[in-house]
Design a protein around this motif. Structure first.
Motif, PDB file in Angstrom:
ATOM      1  N   ASP A 106       0.818  -1.213   0.000  1.00 31.34           N
ATOM      2  CA  ASP A 106       0.000   0.000   0.000  1.00 31.34           C
ATOM      3  C   ASP A 106       0.854   1.268   0.000  1.00 31.34           C
ATOM      4  OD1 ASP A 106      -2.452   1.319  -0.045  1.00 31.34           O
ATOM      5  OD2 ASP A 106      -2.502   1.536   2.132  1.00 31.34           O
ATOM      6  N   GLU A 146      -2.569  -3.831  -1.478  1.00 32.90           N
ATOM      7  CA  GLU A 146      -3.263  -3.428  -0.257  1.00 32.90           C
ATOM      8  C   GLU A 146      -3.503  -4.596   0.692  1.00 32.90           C
ATOM      9  OE1 GLU A 146      -6.828  -1.343  -1.213  1.00 32.90           O
ATOM     10  OE2 GLU A 146      -5.769   0.546  -1.545  1.00 32.90           O
ATOM     11  N   GLY A 163      -5.090  -2.342   3.168  1.00 34.22           N
ATOM     12  CA  GLY A 163      -3.849  -1.680   3.547  1.00 34.22           C
ATOM     13  C   GLY A 163      -3.611  -1.567   5.030  1.00 34.22           C
TER      14      GLY A 163
END
Length: 293
Positions: A106, A146, A163
């Motif tokens: 992320d 993520e 994330g």
């Protein structure tokens, strides 16, 4: 001729002061600027440059990984990184955090350890604690995009699809997973990790079930090459290597004290070994191990 003694300050006449004082001001300015440049080059309050030896990691060395061209090493007492140009820097914000796993996910670099999860947005120079975790101690960590995998001794394996904002418990029985978890960037349901019970283990269903790959028991770290084909597992005093995704294994020689391994983005195998309270890091070149200073 010199002026009266009453005109002298620190033994200097007015004429002498007009020469000496500007020189003193210039000297002070040089010292101040030099100090600021030194602090800036060593990362200021974020990180501290070390000398010839590797970073301070304390009595245990847990994990080595790479991100943004930097090589990161961590242990019970501290963590540090190596720039591509060479030279190690200590990460002050991870001192005594017992970092056990790394993850690049992320757009951030994450470190899991004592007191939970830490995140960096400046390529690992500084870290801040991530709030809202379901557990207090992260023993294993990995990520792609993520998706973040996190393991904890009190809760097993948790996975976040946003994330790290929220986590879902996937395998409460797998609190034995530790170190850096490899997550397939092309399919985040696939991950490979090290298990203190089963050696290298693999999941293909997003962390819900894990299958032992047959590398032996008691592994502390598993390095996974691109595509999950090349595997290198560090056990308790030995190492195993596989070039076919874990179907076949062979013994491998490693430097003394090695407890963590990592494949770089270029496919190079790197291991980290404990030397006192610092880390020695080596790169495999053929059948030899070359130190990275």
């Amino acid at each position: 001729m010199t002026g009266p003694s009453s005109d002298r300050i620190l033994g200097l006449s007015p004429r002498a002061r007009r020469v000496v004082v500007p020189l003193l001001l210039v000297a002070v300015l040089v010292i101040v600027v030099g100090t600021l440049l030194t602090q800036r080059s060593s990362g200021g309050s974020g990180d501290v440059a070390t000398t010839d030896s590797g970073p301070l990691v304390g009595s245990d060395l847990h994990a080595v990984a790479g991100s943004a061209g930097r090589l990161f090493v961590a242990g019970h007492g501290g963590a540090g990184y190596r720039d591509p140009s060479g030279g190690w820097r200590q990460i002050e914000s991870l001192a005594n955090k017992d970092v056990m796993g790394w993850a690049a996910a992320d757009g951030r670099l994450l470190a899991g350890g004592h007191e939970g999860l830490y995140a960096s947005t400046d390529d690992g120079a500084t870290f801040d604690q991530v709030a809202g975790l379901p557990v207090s101690d992260a023993h294993g960590l990995g990520g792609a995009g993520e998706v973040i995998y996190l393991s904890a001794p009190e809760g097993g394996v948790f996975v976040s699809a946003d994330g790290g904002e929220t986590f879902e418990e996937r395998a409460p029985q797998r609190g034995d997973i530790m170190g850096t978890i490899w997550v397939d960037p092309s399919d985040s349901d696939v991950a490979i990790a090290s298990s203190m019970r089963d050696g290298a283990v693999k999941t293909t269903d997003g962390g819900r079930t894990w299958t032992a790959l047959g590398s032996g028991t008691g592994s502390m770290s598993v390095a996974v090459g691109e595509g999950g084909v090349d595997l290198f597992v560090i056990g308790t005093g030995d190492a195993q290597v596989s070039t076919d995704g874990g179907t076949d294994w062979a013994s491998a020689a490693i430097p003394g004290g090695t407890s963590a391994a990592f494949y770089t983005a270029e496919g190079k195998l790197v291991v980290a070994a404990l030397d006192g309270d610092r880390a020695d890091v080596y790169e495999q070149v053929g059948t030899q191990w070359d130190p990275l200073s």
